[in-house]
Write an enzyme that holds these catalytic residues in place. Structure first.
Site, PDB file in Angstrom:
ATOM      1  N   ASP A  28       0.815  -1.220   0.000  1.00 44.74           N
ATOM      2  CA  ASP A  28       0.000   0.000   0.000  1.00 44.74           C
ATOM      3  C   ASP A  28       0.845   1.264   0.000  1.00 44.74           C
ATOM      4  O   ASP A  28       2.057   1.223   0.210  1.00 44.74           O
ATOM      5  CB  ASP A  28      -0.977  -0.006   1.195  1.00 44.74           C
ATOM      6  CG  ASP A  28      -0.346  -0.568   2.457  1.00 44.74           C
ATOM      7  OD1 ASP A  28       0.886  -0.499   2.586  1.00 44.74           O
ATOM      8  OD2 ASP A  28      -1.076  -1.079   3.308  1.00 44.74           O
TER       9      ASP A  28
ATOM     10  N   HIS B 203      -7.343  -4.821  10.096  1.00 48.47           N
ATOM     11  CA  HIS B 203      -7.090  -4.621   8.657  1.00 48.47           C
ATOM     12  C   HIS B 203      -5.805  -5.326   8.223  1.00 48.47           C
ATOM     13  O   HIS B 203      -4.889  -5.529   9.017  1.00 48.47           O
ATOM     14  CB  HIS B 203      -7.095  -3.137   8.275  1.00 48.47           C
ATOM     15  CG  HIS B 203      -5.934  -2.327   8.733  1.00 48.47           C
ATOM     16  ND1 HIS B 203      -6.029  -0.995   9.036  1.00 48.47           N
ATOM     17  CD2 HIS B 203      -4.622  -2.636   8.943  1.00 48.47           C
ATOM     18  CE1 HIS B 203      -4.841  -0.534   9.387  1.00 48.47           C
ATOM     19  NE2 HIS B 203      -3.980  -1.510   9.354  1.00 48.47           N
TER      20      HIS B 203
ATOM     21  N   ASN C  72      -7.553  -2.877  14.294  1.00 45.27           N
ATOM     22  CA  ASN C  72      -8.938  -3.151  13.891  1.00 45.27           C
ATOM     23  C   ASN C  72      -9.043  -4.364  12.959  1.00 45.27           C
ATOM     24  O   ASN C  72     -10.101  -4.634  12.416  1.00 45.27           O
ATOM     25  CB  ASN C  72      -9.546  -1.911  13.220  1.00 45.27           C
ATOM     26  CG  ASN C  72      -8.849  -1.559  11.901  1.00 45.27           C
ATOM     27  OD1 ASN C  72      -7.930  -2.252  11.472  1.00 45.27           O
ATOM     28  ND2 ASN C  72      -9.291  -0.483  11.271  1.00 45.27           N
TER      29      ASN C  72
ATOM     30  N   GLU D 149      -9.943  -2.168   5.126  1.00 50.25           N
ATOM     31  CA  GLU D 149     -10.506  -1.779   6.414  1.00 50.25           C
ATOM     32  C   GLU D 149     -11.804  -2.546   6.709  1.00 50.25           C
ATOM     33  O   GLU D 149     -12.493  -2.981   5.782  1.00 50.25           O
ATOM     34  CB  GLU D 149     -10.814  -0.272   6.396  1.00 50.25           C
ATOM     35  CG  GLU D 149      -9.584   0.629   6.240  1.00 50.25           C
ATOM     36  CD  GLU D 149      -8.780   0.771   7.529  1.00 50.25           C
ATOM     37  OE1 GLU D 149      -8.775  -0.149   8.361  1.00 50.25           O
ATOM     38  OE2 GLU D 149      -8.150   1.838   7.691  1.00 50.25           O
TER      39      GLU D 149
HETATM   40  C1  F6R Z   1       1.393  -1.538   6.087  1.00 48.52           C
HETATM   41  C2  F6R Z   1       0.095  -2.186   6.168  1.00 48.52           C
HETATM   42  C3  F6R Z   1      -0.725  -2.159   7.400  1.00 48.52           C
HETATM   43  C4  F6R Z   1       0.101  -2.427   8.684  1.00 48.52           C
HETATM   44  C5  F6R Z   1      -0.802  -2.332   9.908  1.00 48.52           C
HETATM   45  C6  F6R Z   1      -0.021  -2.535  11.192  1.00 48.52           C
HETATM   46  O1  F6R Z   1       1.951  -1.686   4.797  1.00 48.52           O
HETATM   47  O2  F6R Z   1      -0.324  -2.722   5.194  1.00 48.52           O
HETATM   48  O3  F6R Z   1      -1.738  -3.119   7.306  1.00 48.52           O
HETATM   49  O4  F6R Z   1       0.681  -3.686   8.599  1.00 48.52           O
HETATM   50  O5  F6R Z   1      -1.440  -1.089   9.950  1.00 48.52           O
HETATM   51  O6  F6R Z   1       0.853  -1.460  11.366  1.00 48.52           O
HETATM   52  P1  F6R Z   1       1.951  -1.461  12.533  1.00 48.52           P
HETATM   53  O7  F6R Z   1       2.918  -2.528  12.179  1.00 48.52           O
HETATM   54  O8  F6R Z   1       2.570  -0.094  12.452  1.00 48.52           O
HETATM   55  O9  F6R Z   1       1.214  -1.723  13.786  1.00 48.52           O
END
Ligand code: F6R
Length: 239
Positions: free
Chosen positions: A67, A137, A135, A142
């Site tokens: 992403d 995702h 959450n 989401e």
């Molecule tokens: C990042 C991504 C997100 C993160 C998620 C957890 O490329 O795709 O899904 O993996 O938001 O983020 P952290 O590791 O910062 O808790």
């Protein structure tokens, strides 16, 4: 689903790096699916150390990231392109032309997403690294009553904006949109590892491990994939 519960973040990072190392050793021209965020940083540090010690060679590796914020310039220190350069690409012998992050400056984001999907599908991801949002995702897919299969432009949820505000000077600066790989290309990866660290991920991890597929916790779709390894630490596992 395989589950590996590690004592702490460092052990989780080491295990994840070892799995990537195994894939790269067996297939030196493999395609990696990569994630950003705080969770994989330790894994990237270990991959860099393995490269420096001569254990790993990235010269024939291709990568596709999950992403990118939208809109954002690749040179913006908050962009995921910048993150990948600083946390991995600048330190290993990967050919920059073989690294792919969705283009956060695309004039036509839908066309960018379609092209990204086609490319990912042609390349075929050998191992996809995922983190998980509090959450539930994955990528920026989401929670919702409807999930999108294809790569798409998405609005970030309040919870994600709040969680990611720790990387910005103020919550107002967090972009509200992102381009994200959809669930279909993620699920087409040959093998998936999902890294989960910290107490605040416990609820999302429990939902994932419950085996119930629930669109309000998008990661639960991984229960339908034949080769997923959950690598978590005790804090995330025990809550
Ligand atoms: C990042 C991504 C997100 C993160 C998620 C957890 O490329 O795709 O899904 O993996 O938001 O983020 P952290 O590791 O910062 O808790």
């Amino acid at each position: 689903m395989n589950i590996k519960v590690c004592r702490n973040y460092d052990e989780m990072s080491e295990k994840a790096a070892r799995m990537i190392c195994a894939v790269m050793t067996l297939k030196p021209d493999c395609t990696l699916g990569l994630a950003t965020g705080s969770t994989p940083v330790g894994m990237y540090k270990r991959l860099i150390a393995m490269y420096e010690s001569g254990e790993l060679d990235f010269s024939r590796v291709r990568s596709y990231n999950l992403d990118e914020y939208y809109p954002i310039k690749p040179t913006d220190p908050q962009s995921y392109r910048y993150f990948m350069n600083v946390n991995l690409f600048d330190h290993v012998n990967i050919d920059r032309a073989n690294t792919h992050v969705p283009n956060g400056e695309a004039a036509d984001p839908d066309a960018e997403c379609r092209a990204y999907d086609e490319e990912v599908s042609r390349a075929g991801i050998d191992i996809q690294v995922l983190g998980i949002g509090r959450n539930g995702h994955i990528g920026f897919n989401e929670p919702s009553d409807r999930l999108t299969a294809a790569t798409h432009l998405t609005a970030l949820s309040e919870s994600t904006i709040e969680a990611n505000s720790r990387f910005f000077a103020s919550p107002e600066e967090v972009p509200h949109h992102a381009l994200t790989m959809g669930l279909a290309p993620i699920m087409k990866s040959k093998r998936i590892i999902i890294l989960v660290s910290g107490k605040d991920k416990h609820d999302a991890l429990s939902a994932l491990l419950s085996g119930v597929i629930d669109t309000s916790v998008p990661a639960t779709v991984l229960n339908m994939h034949p080769d997923v390894t959950v690598i978590c630490d005790e804090a995330a596992y025990n809550g």
